[in-house]
Design an enzyme around this catalytic site. Structure first.
Site, mmCIF file in Angstrom:
data_model
loop_
_atom_site.group_PDB
_atom_site.id
_atom_site.type_symbol
_atom_site.label_atom_id
_atom_site.label_comp_id
_atom_site.label_asym_id
_atom_site.label_seq_id
_atom_site.Cartn_x
_atom_site.Cartn_y
_atom_site.Cartn_z
ATOM 1 C CE1 TYR A 281 -16.778 9.815 -16.597
ATOM 2 C CE2 TYR A 281 -15.593 9.988 -14.524
ATOM 3 C CZ TYR A 281 -16.405 9.282 -15.385
ATOM 4 O OH TYR A 281 -16.853 8.038 -15.026
ATOM 5 C CG ASP B 245 -8.713 14.689 -16.225
ATOM 6 O OD1 ASP B 245 -8.049 14.142 -17.120
ATOM 7 O OD2 ASP B 245 -9.684 14.150 -15.670
ATOM 8 C CE LYS C 251 -11.676 7.521 -19.739
ATOM 9 N NZ LYS C 251 -11.879 6.883 -18.446
ATOM 10 N NE ARG D 293 -2.823 0.461 3.450
ATOM 11 C CZ ARG D 293 -2.211 0.856 4.583
ATOM 12 N NH1 ARG D 293 -1.594 2.014 4.635
ATOM 13 N NH2 ARG D 293 -2.204 0.086 5.646
HETATM 14 N N1 PLP Z 1 -11.102 12.091 -16.210
HETATM 15 C C1 PLP Z 1 -11.708 11.974 -17.407
HETATM 16 C C2 PLP Z 1 -11.523 13.075 -18.427
HETATM 17 C C3 PLP Z 1 -12.522 10.879 -17.695
HETATM 18 O O1 PLP Z 1 -13.144 10.798 -18.870
HETATM 19 C C4 PLP Z 1 -12.670 9.856 -16.713
HETATM 20 C C5 PLP Z 1 -13.476 8.656 -16.967
HETATM 21 O O2 PLP Z 1 -14.086 8.478 -17.984
HETATM 22 C C6 PLP Z 1 -12.042 10.029 -15.485
HETATM 23 C C7 PLP Z 1 -11.253 11.143 -15.269
HETATM 24 C C8 PLP Z 1 -12.190 9.014 -14.390
HETATM 25 O O3 PLP Z 1 -11.341 7.939 -14.640
HETATM 26 P P1 PLP Z 1 -11.656 6.431 -14.187
HETATM 27 O O4 PLP Z 1 -12.851 5.968 -14.967
HETATM 28 O O5 PLP Z 1 -10.387 5.705 -14.533
HETATM 29 O O6 PLP Z 1 -11.924 6.454 -12.734
#
Ligand code: PLP
Length: 379
Positions: free
Chosen positions: A98, A170, A195, A46
């Site tokens: 998101y 992000d 992704k 961890r």
């Molecule tokens: N950031 C973006 C732009 C996303 O599209 C997503 C999920 O689709 C996330 C964060 C969250 O990621 P995760 O699905 O791996 O938790």
């Protein structure tokens, strides 16, 4: 070394006597110690694990940061970053996020009395005007999901520094191959590693990369204290996927450009959102801060029924949430990735209910075009 070389030439097995070409999977929860009162480099997975550390170091290097941290999902990475804040602090976020981030901000952070206010961060003046003494962080995606809006990261970096607040970006839609926010003035970069970093739809993971040492210490503390780190086997899969990041993204981006041009001339399509189109709002900023438009695009079809019909008619574009995989996917964001966003917010944000989002994979580009064309002809 250039990016393509760096993706495959790095120390993938530090201190291993056998010099394996692939990073070993240290599938262990705990590590035996020589002494009861002092520990070696690793004691418990961890807190730290050699497979994870290789991945974290590689991501830090690719993003131009000093430290990387891998989490069990993109949401766990976002959560860790928000835990830098305390009760009474405020996040100023771009409105186009998101859906899961919106849910975390609106329905979880409020329980700790952390407030999130939304602005149009594609207008830096608006961000500067909305910062208050309580603001601790400006939080944006660029390009945004699902509208592919472009946020000027250099301008926001200046504003954040002037006001002594953190800029968190992000960058999931770009990957470190196409964009490096730390070099543009961001303090923190987040990826949903699920992704493009993974690329094969077989891992959910997240990453946080920082430059500043004290931020790195805090994120390391939070990762250990909350137990949200990515497991060794998933780290191994991510390390494997990452090696082909450039090859995949080059192919995916090329096809996405072709598809965006095709859609922008199609008489059934009312709008196309793709940062690689010269007509896209923010194209000039994107050309300065990134090295391409990526492989995610969205477009409107005129009605929610038409959007549903197209999504259900394509054969190669599979209906699925998420993006960035080698397999092309199609989704209707208001019903899928953004379904959890409250209706009133969806309406005020103007995410169209006839919007389709595509993530373009590595299939033959002509076959992808044919697939879309034949689905659109049935409208
Ligand atoms: N950031 C973006 C732009 C996303 O599209 C997503 C999920 O689709 C996330 C964060 C969250 O990621 P995760 O699905 O791996 O938790």
């Amino acid at each position: 070394m250039k990016f393509a070389t760096r993706l495959v030439h790095f120390d993938g097995s530090p201190k291993d006597p056998y010099h394996p070409m692939a990073t070993p999977i240290y599938q262990t929860a705990t590590f035996e110690q020589d002494h009861a009162d002092s520990f070696g480099e690793y004691d418990y997975s961890r807190s730290g694990n050699p497979t994870r550390r290789v991945l974290e170091d590689q991501l830090a290097a690719l993003e131009g940061g000093s430290r990387g941290f891998c989490f069990s999902s993109g949401m766990a990475a976002i959560l860790a970053v928000t835990q830098l804040l305390k009760a009474g602090d405020e996040i100023l976020a771009d409105w186009d996020l998101y859906g899961g981030a919106t849910r975390l901000f609106g329905e979880v952070l409020n329980r700790s009395n952390i407030k999130v206010r939304y602005v149009d961060a594609s207008d830096p003046a608006q961000v500067a005007a909305e910062i208050t003494p309580a603001t601790r962080m400006v939080y944006v995606e660029s390009p945004t999901n699902p509208m592919l809006r472009i946020v000027d990261l250099t301008a926001l970096g200046h504003i954040a520094r002037q006001h002594g607040v953190l800029l968190c970006v992000d960058s999931s839609t770009m990957s470190p191959y196409l964009q490096n926010p730390l070099g543009l003035g961001a303090d923190i970069v987040i990826h949903s590693a699920t992704k493009f970093l993974c690329g094969h739809s077989d891992v959910t993971g997240g990453a946080v990369i920082v430059q500043d040492e004290s931020l790195a210490k805090e994120i390391a503390f939070l990762q250990n204290a909350t137990g949200t780190a990515l497991g060794p086997f998933d780290c191994f899969l991510l390390l494997r996927g990452l090696k082909t990041l450039k090859l995949r993204m080059d192919a995916q981006q090329q096809s996405a450009e072709k598809i965006a041009h095709f859609l922008s001339k199609h008489d059934k399509i009312t709008a196309v959102h793709y940062p690689g189109l010269a007509t896209h709002r923010g194209y000039d900023i994107q050309s300065k801060q990134a090295r391409g438009g990526g492989a995610v695009l969205s477009f409107t079809t005129g009605s929610p029924e038409a959007a549903k019909h197209v999504a259900e008619t394509t054969q190669l574009f599979r209906i699925a949430v998420s993006f960035g995989s080698v397999t092309s996917t199609i989704s209707v964001p208001v019903k899928m990735s953004h379904a959890s966003t409250p209706q009133a917010l969806k309406e005020s944000r103007g995410i169209p209910d006839d919007l389709i989002r595509l993530s373009v994979g590595i299939e033959d580009p002509d076959e992808l075009l044919e697939d879309l064309d034949s689905a659109l002809r049935t409208l």
